[in-house]
Design a protein around this motif. Structure first.
Motif, PDB file in Angstrom:
ATOM      1  N   THR A 118       0.722  -1.464   0.512  1.00 24.78           N
ATOM      2  CA  THR A 118      -0.496  -0.104   0.588  1.00 24.78           C
ATOM      3  C   THR A 118       0.768   1.153  -0.211  1.00 24.78           C
ATOM      4  O   THR A 118       0.448   2.828  -0.558  1.00 24.78           O
ATOM      5  CB  THR A 118      -1.187  -0.388   1.247  1.00 24.78           C
ATOM      6  N   GLY A 119       1.742   1.412   0.762  1.00 29.98           N
ATOM      7  CA  GLY A 119       2.659   2.501   0.671  1.00 29.98           C
ATOM      8  C   GLY A 119       2.131   3.660   1.774  1.00 29.98           C
ATOM      9  O   GLY A 119       1.553   3.211   2.504  1.00 29.98           O
ATOM     10  N   PRO A 120       2.148   4.799   1.170  1.00 29.90           N
ATOM     11  CA  PRO A 120       1.833   5.922   1.652  1.00 29.90           C
ATOM     12  C   PRO A 120      -0.253   5.449   1.767  1.00 29.90           C
ATOM     13  O   PRO A 120      -0.973   6.487   2.147  1.00 29.90           O
ATOM     14  CB  PRO A 120       1.495   6.492   1.073  1.00 29.90           C
ATOM     15  N   GLY A 121      -0.548   4.757   0.936  1.00 33.56           N
ATOM     16  CA  GLY A 121      -2.406   4.284   1.598  1.00 33.56           C
ATOM     17  C   GLY A 121      -3.121   4.671  -0.245  1.00 33.56           C
ATOM     18  O   GLY A 121      -3.661   5.018  -0.282  1.00 33.56           O
ATOM     19  N   THR A 122      -2.643   4.847  -0.945  1.00 32.43           N
ATOM     20  CA  THR A 122      -2.490   4.995  -2.322  1.00 32.43           C
ATOM     21  C   THR A 122      -4.011   4.690  -2.584  1.00 32.43           C
ATOM     22  O   THR A 122      -4.915   5.726  -2.601  1.00 32.43           O
ATOM     23  CB  THR A 122      -1.339   5.030  -3.399  1.00 32.43           C
ATOM     24  N   LEU A 123      -3.260   3.425  -3.668  1.00 33.06           N
ATOM     25  CA  LEU A 123      -5.039   2.694  -4.191  1.00 33.06           C
ATOM     26  C   LEU A 123      -5.706   2.106  -2.928  1.00 33.06           C
ATOM     27  O   LEU A 123      -7.544   3.023  -3.500  1.00 33.06           O
ATOM     28  CB  LEU A 123      -3.868   1.526  -4.532  1.00 33.06           C
ATOM     29  N   LEU A 124      -5.379   2.095  -2.068  1.00 39.12           N
ATOM     30  CA  LEU A 124      -6.290   1.446  -0.647  1.00 39.12           C
ATOM     31  C   LEU A 124      -7.682   3.205  -1.050  1.00 39.12           C
ATOM     32  O   LEU A 124      -8.787   3.993  -0.721  1.00 39.12           O
ATOM     33  CB  LEU A 124      -6.244   1.380   0.499  1.00 39.12           C
ATOM     34  N   LEU A 125      -6.599   4.227  -0.332  1.00 37.94           N
ATOM     35  CA  LEU A 125      -7.628   5.097   0.459  1.00 37.94           C
ATOM     36  C   LEU A 125      -8.139   6.001  -1.614  1.00 37.94           C
ATOM     37  O   LEU A 125      -9.304   6.801  -0.619  1.00 37.94           O
ATOM     38  CB  LEU A 125      -6.391   6.487   0.507  1.00 37.94           C
ATOM     39  N   ALA A 126      -7.634   5.762  -1.825  1.00 39.73           N
ATOM     40  CA  ALA A 126      -8.509   6.196  -3.689  1.00 39.73           C
ATOM     41  C   ALA A 126      -9.509   6.229  -3.924  1.00 39.73           C
ATOM     42  O   ALA A 126     -10.600   6.130  -3.768  1.00 39.73           O
ATOM     43  CB  ALA A 126      -7.521   6.180  -5.235  1.00 39.73           C
ATOM     44  N   ALA A 127      -9.562   4.371  -3.605  1.00 40.08           N
ATOM     45  CA  ALA A 127     -10.542   3.553  -3.758  1.00 40.08           C
ATOM     46  C   ALA A 127     -12.224   4.077  -2.019  1.00 40.08           C
ATOM     47  O   ALA A 127     -12.856   3.727  -2.494  1.00 40.08           O
ATOM     48  CB  ALA A 127     -10.605   2.227  -3.697  1.00 40.08           C
ATOM     49  N   LEU A 128     -10.921   3.762  -1.238  1.00 39.47           N
ATOM     50  CA  LEU A 128     -12.218   4.706  -0.311  1.00 39.47           C
ATOM     51  C   LEU A 128     -13.002   5.689  -0.795  1.00 39.47           C
ATOM     52  O   LEU A 128     -14.252   6.151  -0.191  1.00 39.47           O
ATOM     53  CB  LEU A 128     -11.630   4.318   1.365  1.00 39.47           C
ATOM     54  N   ASP A 129     -11.652   6.923  -1.220  1.00 40.65           N
ATOM     55  CA  ASP A 129     -12.669   7.900  -1.178  1.00 40.65           C
ATOM     56  C   ASP A 129     -13.467   7.839  -2.649  1.00 40.65           C
ATOM     57  O   ASP A 129     -14.566   8.006  -2.522  1.00 40.65           O
ATOM     58  CB  ASP A 129     -11.816   8.124  -1.701  1.00 40.65           C
ATOM     59  N   GLN A 130     -13.359   6.965  -3.712  1.00 34.05           N
ATOM     60  CA  GLN A 130     -14.439   6.560  -4.165  1.00 34.05           C
ATOM     61  C   GLN A 130     -16.152   6.051  -4.132  1.00 34.05           C
ATOM     62  O   GLN A 130     -16.273   6.280  -4.147  1.00 34.05           O
ATOM     63  CB  GLN A 130     -13.870   5.651  -5.947  1.00 34.05           C
TER      64      GLN A 130
END
Length: 281
Positions: A118-130
């Protein structure tokens, strides 16, 4: 003293030998020095005096330090992420994975999301915002990256929906998820890189064996047990790795589909469960 407009032009000329986006770099650094958004600067502050801290920022960039490390932030999809040394800087090309997920799930979206590496949360947090109704788990082997991911989740108001854990890809995970995302390292150890990447970003987030495929060999065999019924896995790939990663996905019993980025380059493989036609007779 020069005004902002003149200082931007001077910095852009200086950055030309070291950056593919010299004017953008100058504008991002100037906005950071002014303490405003780039849009605000362009619309209302080009005639202001050059801020005192700007030359120091220019000097750092001329040493090939990434702009995102200097400003400590990077925009991705619909969110702004705090980033810094020790974590991979989010790239616009990686938004292809979120676009592919939107195409796959539409407005209903996934309910549970797993982000491997996840690194700094890039993909997960973008998906959760979506998809505000979803929740997810981000895995990384770097404590520094996880600390930054947790801070990003807190700052974005997603701490209650995003959980992060130290781990080695999917080892020890026994749950299933509607959406599995991964942007693993995929650069071969002998490949040449720009100085700002090679000298500043963490090698463990970049390199994956001599052919760049080691991380896929570790991740892909676990995908069938991680994907919930009707779910999907989407993994980022290097532009020359479409056939190789698709073959690994097919060998694991899943159906691969290639997705291209906005530049037309192969950028992601979507992996779906294989449907047995005999069950629909």
């Amino acid at each position: 003293m020069a005004d902002v407009r003149a200082a931007l032009a001077r910095a852009a000329r200086a950055f030309d030998p070291v950056s593919a986006t010299p004017r953008l770099d100058a504008e991002l650094l100037m906005a950071h020095a002014l303490g405003c958004t780039r849009e605000r600067m362009i619309l209302a502050q080009l005639g202001d005096p050059e801020p005192g801290g700007f030359p120091d920022l220019v000097a750092r960039r001329l040493k090939c330090e990434p702009v995102a490390y200097i400003t400590k932030t990077r925009s991705f999809w619909t969110i702004d992420l705090a980033v810094g040394p020790g974590v991979l800087i989010p790239r616009a090309d990686s938004e292809t994975l979120i676009e592919a997920a939107v195409a796959q799930f539409g407005e209903r979206g996934p309910t549970t999301i797993l982000d491997l590496g996840t690194g700094p949360g890039t993909l997960l947090l973008a998906a959760l915002d979506q998809w505000p109704h979803a929740q997810g788990l981000g895995i990384d082997r770097s404590p520094a990256a996880l600390a930054m991911a947790r801070d990003n989740a807190e700052r974005l108001g997603m701490a209650a929906r995003a959980r992060f854990a130290l781990g080695d890809w999917a080892r020890g995970i026994d749950a299933r998820f509607d959406l599995v995302l991964a942007n693993p390292p995929y650069i071969g150890t002998a490949e040449a890189l720009m100085a700002e990447v090679r000298d500043h970003e963490p090698g463990e987030a970049l390199f994956a064996g001599s052919d760049g495929l080691d991380a896929y060999r570790a991740i892909v065999p676990d995908l069938p047990r991680l994907i919930a019924p009707g779910g999907a896995a989407i993994v980022e790939i290097g532009s020359s790795q479409g056939d190789a990663v698709a073959a690994l996905v097919a060998k694991a019993g899943l159906v691969p589909t290639l997705r291209r980025d906005l530049g037309g380059n192969p950028r992601a493989i979507v992996a779906l469960e294989r449907i047995d036609a005999s069950t629909h007779i």
